[in-house]
Design a protein around this motif. Structure first.
Motif, short mmCIF file in Angstrom:
data_model
loop_
_atom_site.label_atom_id
_atom_site.label_comp_id
_atom_site.label_asym_id
_atom_site.label_seq_id
_atom_site.Cartn_x
_atom_site.Cartn_y
_atom_site.Cartn_z
N GLU A 421 -20.57 -7.85 -33.61
CA GLU A 421 -21.57 -7.12 -34.39
C GLU A 421 -22.99 -7.24 -33.83
O GLU A 421 -23.74 -6.27 -33.79
CB GLU A 421 -21.54 -7.59 -35.84
CG GLU A 421 -20.33 -7.11 -36.62
CD GLU A 421 -20.24 -5.60 -36.69
OE1 GLU A 421 -21.29 -4.94 -36.86
OE2 GLU A 421 -19.13 -5.06 -36.57
N GLU A 422 -23.38 -8.44 -33.40
CA GLU A 422 -24.76 -8.62 -32.94
C GLU A 422 -25.07 -7.79 -31.71
O GLU A 422 -26.09 -7.11 -31.63
CB GLU A 422 -25.03 -10.11 -32.65
CG GLU A 422 -26.50 -10.37 -32.31
CD GLU A 422 -26.79 -11.86 -32.13
OE1 GLU A 422 -27.98 -12.20 -31.99
OE2 GLU A 422 -25.83 -12.67 -32.13
N ILE A 423 -24.17 -7.81 -30.73
CA ILE A 423 -24.39 -7.04 -29.50
C ILE A 423 -24.12 -5.56 -29.73
O ILE A 423 -24.81 -4.70 -29.18
CB ILE A 423 -23.51 -7.58 -28.36
CG1 ILE A 423 -23.79 -9.06 -28.14
CG2 ILE A 423 -23.74 -6.80 -27.08
CD1 ILE A 423 -22.81 -9.75 -27.24
N ALA A 424 -23.12 -5.25 -30.56
CA ALA A 424 -22.77 -3.86 -30.82
C ALA A 424 -23.96 -3.09 -31.38
O ALA A 424 -24.11 -1.89 -31.15
CB ALA A 424 -21.59 -3.77 -31.78
N GLY A 425 -24.84 -3.77 -32.07
CA GLY A 425 -26.02 -3.12 -32.63
C GLY A 425 -27.00 -2.65 -31.57
O GLY A 425 -27.88 -1.83 -31.86
N THR A 426 -26.85 -3.15 -30.34
CA THR A 426 -27.75 -2.74 -29.25
C THR A 426 -27.13 -1.67 -28.35
O THR A 426 -27.78 -1.19 -27.43
CB THR A 426 -28.13 -3.95 -28.38
OG1 THR A 426 -26.98 -4.40 -27.65
CG2 THR A 426 -28.66 -5.10 -29.23
N VAL A 427 -25.87 -1.33 -28.60
CA VAL A 427 -25.16 -0.35 -27.76
C VAL A 427 -24.93 0.92 -28.57
O VAL A 427 -24.38 0.88 -29.67
CB VAL A 427 -23.82 -0.92 -27.26
CG1 VAL A 427 -23.05 0.13 -26.47
CG2 VAL A 427 -24.06 -2.16 -26.40
N VAL A 428 -25.34 2.04 -28.00
CA VAL A 428 -25.25 3.32 -28.69
C VAL A 428 -24.49 4.32 -27.83
O VAL A 428 -24.76 4.44 -26.63
CB VAL A 428 -26.66 3.89 -29.00
CG1 VAL A 428 -26.55 5.24 -29.71
CG2 VAL A 428 -27.46 2.90 -29.83
N ILE A 429 -23.54 5.04 -28.43
CA ILE A 429 -22.87 6.15 -27.74
C ILE A 429 -23.47 7.45 -28.27
O ILE A 429 -23.47 7.70 -29.47
CB ILE A 429 -21.36 6.14 -27.98
CG1 ILE A 429 -20.73 4.89 -27.36
CG2 ILE A 429 -20.71 7.38 -27.38
CD1 ILE A 429 -19.22 4.79 -27.55
N LYS A 430 -24.01 8.25 -27.35
CA LYS A 430 -24.62 9.52 -27.73
C LYS A 430 -23.85 10.68 -27.10
O LYS A 430 -23.58 10.66 -25.89
CB LYS A 430 -26.07 9.58 -27.25
CG LYS A 430 -27.07 8.89 -28.15
CD LYS A 430 -28.49 9.24 -27.70
CE LYS A 430 -29.52 8.70 -28.67
NZ LYS A 430 -30.90 9.12 -28.28
N LEU A 431 -23.51 11.67 -27.90
CA LEU A 431 -22.87 12.86 -27.38
C LEU A 431 -23.88 13.65 -26.57
O LEU A 431 -24.99 13.94 -27.02
CB LEU A 431 -22.32 13.71 -28.52
CG LEU A 431 -21.34 14.81 -28.15
CD1 LEU A 431 -20.09 14.21 -27.51
CD2 LEU A 431 -20.95 15.62 -29.38
#
Length: 453
Positions: A421-431
């Protein structure tokens, strides 16, 4: 309606039908026939399983292969191709730029007027052109003359707002989505044709030189500034919209990934380090192969009977071109061994690639895609918490991800689980739609011959 449109239109029907079959098998099916069906489903579920521990191993194997591919050509199943793209769009780009996107039986020509930080994309126009079938099998001059003629006609429709300054040459970004050995930012040797093209005299030739000669024969004063593939175009388009874009992934009929690497981390790079210090790498990750991948007998049979046995194994597990074919093979076995559809096997089940997507197979593909993305993040050191926290954006394109919600949701959720969760908050997938078009024009701008300095 196009081929992909027909495929995606059929997705809901196929998934609903398979879902009903699963419910019947698991909840109501009785007797020898249903016992056989249940056994096949259970076997498929077991062999397609992708527990988190296994996905982490796949990601580690991906990162190892990335290092090997960067060290030397031929050192890995991952080609890790140098794109020579060392300047990605910043938003400062100004002027008129063109793009040519050739990746199949149609190609697109596009022009875009850029206005810098404040103006951004002031205006863009495009046109799509179908290639006559005989030109896909004819001569090199005939194909490129046809393309250049269409480009010339498109240029002739420029409105006053698109006029270039006196004395300046029009510049073009060329998206060429066929296997190419890149020699520089604006040159590349065709390795082989795919997607129904077969023009032997072009193989081994510089495709930019072929296009340039055709444009000259048309009297078109235009220069190819950047030669890229669709994945790198997606990365460029994504970076233009968000400066934190570091990775691009295509999940559609086929699949690939590209990312920004530090040039000093590429042992096989022997040239001068670019001013930016960066180099975009075209991974060609569809060819990734590992004993850790959860292959079934259906996958092995598909691969054996394909046009490229032993190649593109990762792609055959997760791209839109193959997912439905795996489902067809599973249902065909059910029909043959348990009379699932009655005493007579439906004729359409005998036809390769007749069906689309089923949850079990699609989720396996989505989870493996997420593992690949996680492997890239591990290679870049973006899988750990930094101080201050670094934001990492992944530009995503492709109809499979865009139109099949079960697949895209599974990719996102699996990546979040792998990262925590902590790192996932810094990774974004954008279409990032239309990366191969606008992205090529933007790369023409960022590598313009008229750039200061």
């Amino acid at each position: 309606m196009g081929r992909l449109a027909r495929v995606y239109a059929a997705v809901a029907v196929v998934v609903a039908a398979v879902a009903v079959a699963v419910v019947v098998v698991k909840r109501r099916g009785k007797g020898p026939k249903w016992g056989k069906v249940r056994a096949i489903f259970t076997d498929v579920e077991r062999k397609c399983a992708t527990p988190v521990a296994r996905l982490r191993q796949v990601a580690d194997a991906m990162a190892v292969e990335m290092h090997a591919g960067l060290a030397s050509d031929g050192g890995s199943k991952l080609k890790m191709l140098l794109s020579y793209v060392d300047n990605l769009p910043t938003g400062d780009e100004k002027g008129l730029f063109y793009a040519l996107d050739l990746g199949g039986t149609n190609f697109r020509v596009l022009r875009v007027l850029l206005g810098g930080k404040e103006g951004r994309v002031i205006k863009q126009e495009y046109e799509e052109v179908s290639i006559p079938p005989h030109l896909m099998l004819g001569g090199s001059h005939e194909l490129f003359d046809f393309i250049a003629a269409a480009l010339s006609r498109f240029v002739a429709t420029e409105g006053d707002e698109f006029r270039i300054p006196e004395g300046k040459q029009r510049e073009l970004g060329f998206t060429f989505s066929f296997p190419v050995k890149q020699l520089s930012i604006a040159s590349g040797i065709l390795i082989k044709w795919t997607k129904g093209f077969c023009i032997e005299e072009t193989v081994g030739e510089d495709v930019v030189a072929e296009l340039t000669k055709a444009m000259e024969r048309q009297g078109l004063n235009m220069r190819v500034t950047a030669l890229v593939n669709d994945t790198i175009g997606t990365l460029a388009g994504g970076r233009y919209e968000d400066s934190d874009v570091l990775v691009a992934v295509i999940l559609g009929t086929g699949t690939n990934a590209a990312y920004v690497e530090r040039a000093n981390a590429i042992p096989k790079w022997h040239g001068l380090l670019p001013k930016s210090g960066d180099m975009v790498i075209n991974m060609e990750w569809g060819n990734f192969k590992s004993s850790l991948l959860p292959l079934t007998e259906y996958d092995e049979a598909l691969d054996f009977e394909s046009l490229n046995p032993g190649e593109q194994i990762y792609e055959k597990l997760m791209s839109g071109m193959y997912l439905g074919e795996i489902v067809r093979r599973i249902l065909l076995r059910m029909a043959q061994e348990s009379s699932l559809f009655g005493e007579v096997v439906p004729q359409k089940l005998e036809i390769p690639f007749i069906l689309s997507i089923c949850d079990i197979v699609a989720q396996r593909g989505a989870r493996l895609a997420a593992a690949g993305i996680y492997g890239i993040l591990k290679k870049l050191g973006r899988d750990t918490v930094t101080s201050p926290k670094q934001r990492t954006v992944i530009a995503m394109d492709g109809g499979l991800y865009e139109h099949y919600s079960i697949f895209s949701e599974c990719v996102n959720n699996t990546l979040r689980n792998l990262l925590g969760e902590e790192i996932a908050g810094t990774v974004v997938i954008k279409l990032a739609n239309d990366g191969s078009g606008i992205g090529a024009a933007l790369l023409a701008a960022s590598h313009s011959q008229y750039l200061e300095g």
